[in-house]
Design a protein around this motif. Structure first.
Motif, mmCIF file in Angstrom:
data_model
loop_
_atom_site.group_PDB
_atom_site.id
_atom_site.type_symbol
_atom_site.label_atom_id
_atom_site.label_comp_id
_atom_site.label_asym_id
_atom_site.label_seq_id
_atom_site.Cartn_x
_atom_site.Cartn_y
_atom_site.Cartn_z
ATOM 1 N N ILE A 101 3.689 58.531 36.900
ATOM 2 C CA ILE A 101 4.649 58.179 37.938
ATOM 3 C C ILE A 101 4.649 59.389 38.826
ATOM 4 O O ILE A 101 5.056 60.472 38.579
ATOM 5 C CB ILE A 101 6.351 57.890 37.397
ATOM 6 N N ASP A 102 4.380 59.260 40.261
ATOM 7 C CA ASP A 102 4.217 60.074 40.995
ATOM 8 C C ASP A 102 5.414 59.823 41.889
ATOM 9 O O ASP A 102 5.653 58.865 42.586
ATOM 10 C CB ASP A 102 3.086 59.660 41.940
ATOM 11 N N LYS A 103 6.534 60.819 41.794
ATOM 12 C CA LYS A 103 7.701 60.490 42.493
ATOM 13 C C LYS A 103 7.664 60.419 43.948
ATOM 14 O O LYS A 103 8.429 59.871 44.556
ATOM 15 C CB LYS A 103 8.684 61.667 42.054
ATOM 16 N N SER A 104 6.650 60.882 44.539
ATOM 17 C CA SER A 104 6.609 60.870 45.994
ATOM 18 C C SER A 104 6.324 59.364 46.301
ATOM 19 O O SER A 104 6.286 58.999 47.452
ATOM 20 C CB SER A 104 5.589 61.741 46.488
ATOM 21 N N GLN A 105 5.699 58.513 45.232
ATOM 22 C CA GLN A 105 5.213 56.967 45.712
ATOM 23 C C GLN A 105 6.402 56.144 45.498
ATOM 24 O O GLN A 105 5.948 54.863 44.945
ATOM 25 C CB GLN A 105 4.168 56.821 44.611
ATOM 26 N N ILE A 106 7.989 56.307 45.346
ATOM 27 C CA ILE A 106 8.786 55.461 45.136
ATOM 28 C C ILE A 106 9.157 54.549 46.296
ATOM 29 O O ILE A 106 9.164 54.903 47.287
ATOM 30 C CB ILE A 106 9.778 56.129 44.306
ATOM 31 N N ALA A 113 1.160 46.435 42.746
ATOM 32 C CA ALA A 113 2.463 46.861 41.838
ATOM 33 C C ALA A 113 3.304 47.740 42.568
ATOM 34 O O ALA A 113 2.845 48.526 43.380
ATOM 35 C CB ALA A 113 1.981 47.349 40.662
ATOM 36 N N VAL A 114 4.570 47.973 42.333
ATOM 37 C CA VAL A 114 5.421 48.975 43.024
ATOM 38 C C VAL A 114 6.390 49.754 42.112
ATOM 39 O O VAL A 114 6.441 49.179 40.759
ATOM 40 C CB VAL A 114 6.602 48.000 44.043
ATOM 41 N N TYR A 169 8.513 49.512 37.226
ATOM 42 C CA TYR A 169 7.151 49.387 37.678
ATOM 43 C C TYR A 169 6.581 48.225 37.356
ATOM 44 O O TYR A 169 6.706 47.682 36.260
ATOM 45 C CB TYR A 169 6.444 50.629 37.057
ATOM 46 N N GLY A 170 6.136 47.346 38.233
ATOM 47 C CA GLY A 170 5.467 46.236 38.138
ATOM 48 C C GLY A 170 4.971 45.614 39.365
ATOM 49 O O GLY A 170 5.139 45.783 40.479
ATOM 50 N N LYS A 230 11.508 34.935 48.433
ATOM 51 C CA LYS A 230 12.150 36.133 47.680
ATOM 52 C C LYS A 230 11.282 36.756 46.558
ATOM 53 O O LYS A 230 10.528 35.843 45.842
ATOM 54 C CB LYS A 230 13.502 35.418 46.940
ATOM 55 N N TYR A 231 11.516 37.890 46.320
ATOM 56 C CA TYR A 231 10.679 38.479 45.420
ATOM 57 C C TYR A 231 11.193 38.748 43.938
ATOM 58 O O TYR A 231 12.559 38.894 44.016
ATOM 59 C CB TYR A 231 10.251 39.878 45.715
ATOM 60 N N SER A 232 10.400 38.502 43.043
ATOM 61 C CA SER A 232 11.082 39.008 41.517
ATOM 62 C C SER A 232 9.933 39.709 41.093
ATOM 63 O O SER A 232 8.826 39.640 41.298
ATOM 64 C CB SER A 232 11.617 37.812 40.709
ATOM 65 N N ILE A 233 10.137 40.400 39.800
ATOM 66 C CA ILE A 233 9.244 41.147 39.285
ATOM 67 C C ILE A 233 9.116 40.783 37.858
ATOM 68 O O ILE A 233 10.210 40.792 36.890
ATOM 69 C CB ILE A 233 9.314 42.862 39.257
ATOM 70 N N PRO A 234 8.275 39.932 37.323
ATOM 71 C CA PRO A 234 8.060 39.778 35.772
ATOM 72 C C PRO A 234 7.661 40.824 35.060
ATOM 73 O O PRO A 234 6.750 41.768 35.211
ATOM 74 C CB PRO A 234 7.009 38.565 35.973
#
Ligand code: ADP
Ligand code: MG
Length: 698
Positions: free
Chosen positions: A42-47, A59-60, A115-116, A124-128
């Motif tokens: 996890i790169d904290k700068s990439q949130i 993926a986000v 993360y997903g 609308k977005y959702s993350i499975p």
């Protein structure tokens, strides 16, 4: 030495955690924990902010809190839906599987990183099934930018060993071992390839100081991983070719000459001649041949196999040819026994459906040497099948046979028979190097003359009438047509319905008595399949409706149109294989890829690749990029691909360098007796000890 320490000696690991680590991840020692690499960071700068989630392409990673969680539905359709929010908005997270586990893992109103891959539905977005990471306050404070994420299991999670828990252990471990991790490459190699030391790489991969160091660490570990695999393969290859004694086919005799001079149905291509020459040289030398022939569909591998078999027979040996499916075995048998008929050799077919009585007779005739060439399926590997003097094993469409099966064939003769593996699925160079790194390679890179490249088009279902019209024209010209339906096991019933519906609409459009249509699918009895296939081969039916059972090897030169239904559901190599069923005669051939309107981006890439190129090697490269090596046909059973850190799709350069180096070292120092190679030799011994430990454990 510390790396051999039992995992329970690590601070923070008691007997219970130790047992869980052993059972769940196979981690028994410190060294093994050290090799349990993070699978991402996890790169904290990439949130990302929820407001900015705009595409389902990538993926986000989002930092926020759970606002609510609820279960929806019950029984088999139960799912868990959670609302996750940050300071810019909300997004839904859903679980269809592992509902219980997810529910237990979620706490409201505390910070998480999730993360997903988002999916869009009605704007609308959702993350499975996102990954969840409870944000560790101390970590926030420590300001460490790159946080490792480890794979773990539910059972380990219960013992406090979620990703964070494992991270704490590896930090602890690194404090203990930093500075004491022995090197396994020579100083020379480290200098030459500008690698981090093994010690630093292993520390940095778990606790990276920064992105640049992490990249270096990963590069070193990838190099090391690929290098040692190559060392094993290259040593094996050397053993095969230089040290392993094999049967000798010293002469080119009566059958070979007779066939070559009088009964060849066509002039061989230059590539075919070259490969036959390579084989001849190989089998005459007195060592054991282990050769892979790669040749695209239609490049004419069969005749090379037949001629090689004659070479064996001329020298008093038997040969066998093994195909992955019954249909293909039958076709080989029919084609080859016809080709060899003028020579008066006994060619026999043995498959799973050979009746018992006949089978017994075949076994006897194999033992007394009456049978010269045996053709069949997996049935050939059975221990009851024994030969008088097997000299050559040819494996067609090899990617379905594992390395272990190859080995089983050796046991059928006192000296290992020569092995010729033929694959029609060109595999990317990196895969070939790794999967078949112990084999010699021949490539048939030339198609028989006069072939016109197949024209490929992508059509949506809406264009079906147009396609029907095209089919009619082709049939008028006397051509034959395949219509292929996907068959994916989980939805078998549905698939057969598609095929059935498709068949019925074709029958309505192309009615008797003017037209006749064959059907072949896996649920039909063998005789019925053979009967239908035969009608099509003989040109008595104009259309063949089939599932992918026809994928491999089937050869009907008059068939010039391949229509693939629901083409988006096929993998690239399968599409390429199917397309290879046409374009075998002198006529212009066509491949039509039928799909619905909605296509994923991967599906689009697959279809456009097919439309743009007929080069099997190019297609294989794209396939590798899309799916990764683990999913490519036939690679699953291969242990070589259980890579810890390297990725054959991405690390081609590192692999090429590693193989080069391995070849160089084995060439200079085959037994690794030079002082500079001692770390390498020791590591290889360690690796082989591990392997045998494993087989004892499992
Ligand atoms: P594959 O490599 O896909 O197994 P086959 O051996 O089935 O290909 O050959 C495909 C077709 O090409 C067959 O009909 C075969 O008879 C024909 N063929 C093979 N070699 C030649 C050649 N040198 N000249 C003309 N036709 C050939
Ligand atoms: Mg073939």
């Amino acid at each position: 030495m510390t790396l051999h320490n039992d995992i329970s000696y690590l601070k923070g690991v008691g007997p219970q955690r130790a047992e869980a680590l052993q059972k769940e991840l196979g981690i028994y020692t410190w060294g093994q924990l050290l090799l349990h690499f993070p699978f991402r960071y996890i790169d904290k700068s990439q949130i990302m902010k929820i407001r900015d989630v705009q595409s389902d392409a990538v993926a986000v990673q989002i930092q926020g809190q759970f606002i609510s969680v609820r279960e929806i539905g019950d029984g088999r359709v139960k799912r868990l839906a959670a609302i996750f929010g940050d300071d810019t908005g909300h997004i839904e997270l859903v679980w269809f599987k592992g509902v219980k586990w997810a529910k237990a893992a979620i706490q409201l109103n505390v910070p998480y990183i999730i993360y997903g891959k988002p999916t869009e539905f009605k704007g609308k977005y959702s993350i499975p099934h996102p990954e969840l990471e409870l944000l560790d306050q101390s970590r926030i404070a420590s300001g460490n930018e790159l946080k490792p994420v480890y794979s773990t299991t539910e059972k380990l999670g219960v013992k406090g060993l979620n990703s964070n828990g494992i991270s704490k252990l590896t930090r602890q471990l690194i404090e203990e071992v930093n500075g004491k991790i022995p090197e396994n490459l020579s100083e020379e190699i480290i200098q030459r390839f500008k690698l981090l030391s093994r010690n630093d790489a292993l520390c940095q991969v778990h606790v990276p100081s920064n992105l640049a160091m992490l990249d270096q660490a990963r590069r070193r570990l990838k190099f090391e991983e690929l290098f040692f695999i190559q060392m094993q393969l290259v040593k094996q290859k050397l053993l095969n070719t230089r040290m392993e004694r094999g049967v000798v086919f010293e002469k080119v005799g009566h059958y070979f000459n007779e066939f070559y001079q009088k009964h060849l149905p066509f002039e061989l291509t230059g590539a075919q001649k070259r490969v036959i020459k390579e084989i001849r040289a190989d089998v005459a030398r007195g060592h054991h041949m282990n050769r892979l022939i790669q040749g695209d569909v239609g490049s004419g591998k069969t005749i090379v196999a037949v001629i090689s078999a004659l070479l064996a027979i001329d020298n008093g040996y038997q040969a066998c040819l093994m195909a992955p499916t019954e249909i293909l075995a039958h076709q080989h048998y029919n084609g080859i026994s016809e080709l060899l008929a003028p020579l008066g050799l006994e060619v026999v077919l043995l498959t799973g459906s050979t009746p018992k009585g006949e089978r017994k007779k075949i076994h006897e005739k194999l033992l007394n040497g009456e049978i010269s060439l045996l053709i069949g399926t997996h049935a050939l590997i059975e221990p009851v099948v024994q030969f008088k003097n097997l000299g050559l094993v040819i494996i067609d469409e090899q990617h379905r046979f594992g390395v272990a099966q190859r080995a089983a064939l050796w046991k059928k003769a006192t000296l290992p028979p020569h092995i010729l593996v033929m694959t029609a699925t060109p595999i990317p160079r990196t895969l070939a190097m790794t999967l078949y790194g112990d084999l010699d390679n021949s490539i048939i890179d030339e198609l028989p003359p006069g072939r016109k490249p197949i024209q490929t088009q992508h059509k949506t279902d809406a264009k079906r009438l147009e396609v029907f019209g095209f089919m009619e024209e082709e049939i008028k010209k006397g051509r034959q047509i395949y219509v292929v339906y996907p068959l994916i096991e989980e939805s078998e019933a549905m698939d057969y319905k598609d095929l059935q519906d498709g068949y019925e609409s074709l029958v309505r459009r192309f009615p008797l008595p003017h037209y006749r249509i064959s059907v072949v699918h896996g649920q039909m009895k063998q005789e019925a399949r053979d009967y239908e296939m035969d009608l099509f081969v003989k040109g008595k039916t104009q259309i063949m409706v089939a599932t992918t059972v026809i994928e491999v090897g089937v050869n009907v030169p008059n068939a010039s149109v391949m229509i693939i239904e629901s083409a988006e559901r096929f993998g690239l190599s399968q599409l390429h294989q199917l397309r290879g069923r046409v374009g075998r005669g002198a006529e212009q051939s066509y491949c039509i890829l039928m799909t619905g309107h909605k296509l994923s981006s991967d599906a689009r890439t697959r279809l456009s690749t097919m439309v743009e190129t007929t080069d099997g090697f190019k297609i294989a490269e794209v396939d590798l990029q899309l799916r990764g090596p683990g999913d490519l046909a036939g690679t699953q059973q291969s242990g070589v691909l259980n890579l810890r850190i390297a990725d054959l799709a991405k690390d081609q350069k590192i692999l090429a360098a590693a193989r080069e180096l391995a070849l160089e070292i084995v060439d200079e120092d085959p037994h690794l007796t030079l002082e500079k190679n001692r770390p390498i030799a020791e590591h290889l011994i360690l690796m082989s000890e591990h392997k045998s430990n494993w087989s004892r454990i499992s």
